[in-house]
Design an enzyme around this catalytic site. Structure first.
Site, PDB file in Angstrom:
ATOM      1  CG  HIS A   1      -1.795   1.151   1.368  1.00  0.00           C
ATOM      2  ND1 HIS A   1      -1.719   2.020   2.437  1.00  0.00           N
ATOM      3  CD2 HIS A   1      -2.794   1.611   0.570  1.00  0.00           C
ATOM      4  CE1 HIS A   1      -2.637   2.952   2.312  1.00  0.00           C
ATOM      5  NE2 HIS A   1      -3.295   2.729   1.184  1.00  0.00           N
TER       6      HIS A   1
ATOM      7  CG  HIS B   1      -3.549   9.333  -0.554  1.00  0.00           C
ATOM      8  ND1 HIS B   1      -4.314  10.148   0.276  1.00  0.00           N
ATOM      9  CD2 HIS B   1      -4.267   8.184  -0.699  1.00  0.00           C
ATOM     10  CE1 HIS B   1      -5.422   9.532   0.605  1.00  0.00           C
ATOM     11  NE2 HIS B   1      -5.420   8.331   0.042  1.00  0.00           N
TER      12      HIS B   1
END
Length: 241
Positions: free
Chosen positions: A10, A52
């Site tokens: 991740h 992100h």
């Protein structure tokens, strides 16, 4: 023998080093990850970058949205937590740079398409028309509209919808623009897995930390784990053999 479930790190090995950086990606590879999950935003001048947040403040200290900055601007912003940022050599990479690295390493990518692409879809379409990805790569998003673009441009690419609390799982059966589901591990329950089975869609679970009992005997529909700690999950995959 239980089948091996691919492990996607991740934002790279983000449990150990700074997320969405080459350092995190290399660390994940060394820790046994089978693939990398990363996030894609778009700059003011149409450059797809691996970052992100919609706002840059958390990791750069700059109070601007990413769509309000050119790539030349953000490429000069040191990345890191506040106390370490001044000494950081890490910068926001472009998606092109990461794909080149991934193809060289033969490292599959889970490319999550973020919200800045909703209002500027041309860079995504341009990228899709020419991109070559490592085998096992796929696109994911909270936004069905972006997955629809992927399927229209490149129907051979796998797409995965990231579910939220508001998602109606019964819609899986009629959904045509995504092939799989990505869900928080709290949805690892029989009722959700049964719906996936009826819809003939695989599922990857995220927020995996290596302590979950279901890792040892996963449901047949599970096609991936997404984790900040790829080494922990890799150890379990070795035990299963």
């Amino acid at each position: 023998m239980t089948k091996r479930i691919p492990i996607f790190a991740h934002r790279g090995a983000s449990g150990y080093t700074l997320e969405n950086t080459f350092k995190a990606f290399e660390k994940a590879r060394k820790l046994g990850a089978d693939g990398i999950e990363l996030d894609v935003q778009c700059t003011k001048d149409n450059v797809l970058v691996v970052y992100h947040d919609f706002n840059l403040f958390r990791l750069t200290g700059v109070k601007k949205n990413i769509i309000d900055c050119t790539y030349d601007e953000i490429s000069n912003f040191p990345l890191g937590k506040p106390l370490l940022r001044r000494l950081s050599k890490e910068r926001i990479p472009t998606l092109k740079q990461v794909i080149e690295w991934a193809n060289k390493c033969k490292m599959p990518l889970n490319i999550e398409l973020k919200e800045s692409l909703l209002t500027n879809q041309k860079p995504l379409k341009d990228m899709l028309q020419r991109v070559v990805l490592p085998e096992g790569s796929h696109f994911s998003s909270f936004h069905n509209e972006l997955l629809r673009i992927v399927k229209m441009q490149r129907p051979e690419f796998e797409t995965a919808f990231i579910v939220t609390k508001a998602f109606n799982w019964n819609d899986l059966i009629t959904s045509t623009y995504f092939d799989a589901v990505h869900a928080n591990k709290k949805y690892y329950k029989a009722k959700y897995l049964e719906v996936c089975e009826k819809a003939n869609k695989g599922i990857r679970f995220y927020a995996i930390n290596g302590a979950e009992s279901f890792l040892y005997d996963p449901h047949p529909l599970v096609i991936g784990w997404i984790t900040d700690f790829p080494d922990r999950v890799a150890k379990i995959e070795k035990i299963k053999k």
